[in-house]
Scaffold this motif. Structure first.
Motif, PDB file in Angstrom:
ATOM      1  N   LEU A 139      -2.941  -4.108 -11.923  1.00  0.00           N
ATOM      2  CA  LEU A 139      -3.604  -3.888 -10.642  1.00  0.00           C
ATOM      3  C   LEU A 139      -3.412  -5.079  -9.706  1.00  0.00           C
ATOM      4  CD1 LEU A 139      -6.979  -2.184 -11.611  1.00  0.00           C
ATOM      5  CD2 LEU A 139      -4.931  -1.133 -10.653  1.00  0.00           C
ATOM      6  N   SER A 140      -3.483  -6.279 -10.242  1.00  0.00           N
ATOM      7  CA  SER A 140      -3.241  -7.469  -9.423  1.00  0.00           C
ATOM      8  C   SER A 140      -1.850  -7.420  -8.797  1.00  0.00           C
ATOM      9  CB  SER A 140      -3.392  -8.738 -10.262  1.00  0.00           C
ATOM     10  OG  SER A 140      -4.713  -8.916 -10.684  1.00  0.00           O
ATOM     11  N   ALA A 141      -0.871  -7.020  -9.586  1.00  0.00           N
ATOM     12  CA  ALA A 141       0.502  -6.929  -9.082  1.00  0.00           C
ATOM     13  C   ALA A 141       0.610  -5.854  -8.006  1.00  0.00           C
ATOM     14  CB  ALA A 141       1.463  -6.638 -10.235  1.00  0.00           C
ATOM     15  N   ARG A 142      -0.062  -4.718  -8.193  1.00  0.00           N
ATOM     16  CA  ARG A 142      -0.026  -3.653  -7.187  1.00  0.00           C
ATOM     17  C   ARG A 142      -0.638  -4.115  -5.878  1.00  0.00           C
ATOM     18  NH1 ARG A 142      -2.326   1.439 -10.568  1.00  0.00           N
ATOM     19  NH2 ARG A 142      -2.658   2.258  -8.464  1.00  0.00           N
ATOM     20  N   LEU A 143      -1.733  -4.856  -5.960  1.00  0.00           N
ATOM     21  CA  LEU A 143      -2.359  -5.368  -4.744  1.00  0.00           C
ATOM     22  C   LEU A 143      -1.473  -6.409  -4.064  1.00  0.00           C
ATOM     23  CD1 LEU A 143      -6.025  -5.566  -6.001  1.00  0.00           C
ATOM     24  CD2 LEU A 143      -5.279  -4.337  -3.961  1.00  0.00           C
ATOM     25  N   ARG A 144      -0.867  -7.282  -4.841  1.00  0.00           N
ATOM     26  CA  ARG A 144       0.027  -8.282  -4.262  1.00  0.00           C
ATOM     27  C   ARG A 144       1.230  -7.629  -3.604  1.00  0.00           C
ATOM     28  NH1 ARG A 144      -0.994 -11.039  -9.144  1.00  0.00           N
ATOM     29  NH2 ARG A 144       1.062 -10.424  -9.943  1.00  0.00           N
ATOM     30  N   ALA A 145       1.626  -6.464  -4.118  1.00  0.00           N
ATOM     31  CA  ALA A 145       2.763  -5.743  -3.538  1.00  0.00           C
ATOM     32  C   ALA A 145       2.375  -4.956  -2.281  1.00  0.00           C
ATOM     33  CB  ALA A 145       3.367  -4.799  -4.572  1.00  0.00           C
ATOM     34  N   GLY A 204      -9.182  -2.326  -0.070  1.00  0.00           N
ATOM     35  CA  GLY A 204      -9.280  -0.968  -0.577  1.00  0.00           C
ATOM     36  C   GLY A 204      -9.910  -0.885  -1.951  1.00  0.00           C
ATOM     37  N   PRO A 205     -10.009   0.340  -2.488  1.00  0.00           N
ATOM     38  CA  PRO A 205     -10.732   0.526  -3.751  1.00  0.00           C
ATOM     39  C   PRO A 205     -10.125  -0.189  -4.948  1.00  0.00           C
ATOM     40  CG  PRO A 205      -9.601   2.553  -3.073  1.00  0.00           C
ATOM     41  CD  PRO A 205      -9.549   1.623  -1.913  1.00  0.00           C
ATOM     42  N   LEU A 206      -8.822  -0.437  -4.939  1.00  0.00           N
ATOM     43  CA  LEU A 206      -8.245  -1.155  -6.074  1.00  0.00           C
ATOM     44  C   LEU A 206      -8.830  -2.553  -6.203  1.00  0.00           C
ATOM     45  CD1 LEU A 206      -4.431  -0.253  -6.111  1.00  0.00           C
ATOM     46  CD2 LEU A 206      -6.259   0.590  -7.599  1.00  0.00           C
ATOM     47  N   ALA A 207      -9.187  -3.170  -5.078  1.00  0.00           N
ATOM     48  CA  ALA A 207      -9.815  -4.495  -5.143  1.00  0.00           C
ATOM     49  C   ALA A 207     -11.167  -4.408  -5.831  1.00  0.00           C
ATOM     50  CB  ALA A 207      -9.956  -5.076  -3.739  1.00  0.00           C
TER      51      ALA A 207
END
Length: 210
Positions: A180-186, A103-106
């Motif tokens: 952001l890395s933490a949000r993606l990992r979650a 998704g866009p966060l990546a």
């Protein structure tokens, strides 16, 4: 802050010493920001790659680049797959740092990593299908961002008068990368919260649509 929609983009004709499709010269005095065009999605609903769909004889992404490039210090494209299809634009092509196109966060995270490597303190993201983005978007996001490395995102009133956030039109400070890395990992995949909770609050730039 309110503003009318900016006028449509001009042509993309390049002078003889610049490759066709390359971004125009950067504006003197532009904020120290990396512009990132988000084109990492799979375009399932379009049946073809959205960034390269034609609009009045030019790819959508070419028109986005024409609007964004003069507003920023440097420019990059977030896209997956073969980067050669964007070679004519003469800018860095950044793949998602995680597999399966999350998704866009990546794409934001890829942009932040590139900005950090280039010594640029913030990025502004825009989607590849926004050929009429405001010509002063970056300056307004920069002004609205919280002092000391804050964030900002765009808001606009729809036809029903309701104010809606547009988190893909946003300024993200370099310090947002860890959050952001933490949000993606979650498991977060959308960009619905935008830069809020990405290391602090976020200012807002309001745009009055037609």
């Amino acid at each position: 802050m309110t503003a009318d929609r900016a006028a449509g983009p001009g042509g993309m004709a390049a002078p003889p010493d610049r490759r066709p499709g390359a971004p125009p010269d950067r504006r003197p005095g532009a904020p120290p920001v990396l512009g990132v065009v988000l084109a990492g999605g799979q375009s399932r609903r379009m049946g073809a790659e959205k960034a390269l769909l034609p609009l009045a004889g030019q790819p959508l992404i070419a028109r986005v680049i024409a609007r964004l490039a003069p507003q920023v210090a440097e420019l990059a494209i977030n896209a997956n797959g073969d980067p050669a299809r964007f070679a004519d634009f003469g800018v860095a092509v950044l793949p998602d740092p995680l597999p399966d196109r999350p998704g866009p966060l990546a794409g934001v995270l890829a942009g932040l990593a590139h900005a950090r490597a280039r010594g640029i303190p913030a990025i502004v993201t825009v989607p590849c299908d926004a050929p009429f983005l405001p010509a002063d978007l970056v300056a307004r996001l920069w002004t609205a961002a919280e002092p000391g490395g804050g964030a900002a995102l765009a808001e606009a009133s729809g036809a029903d008068g309701r104010l809606r956030r547009h988190p893909v039109f946003a300024l993200w400070p370099a310090r947002a990368a860890a959050v952001l890395s933490a949000r993606l990992r979650a498991g977060e995949r959308g960009g619905g919260r935008g830069p809020r909770r990405a290391g602090g609050g976020a200012g807002a730039v309001r745009h009055r649509g037609r």
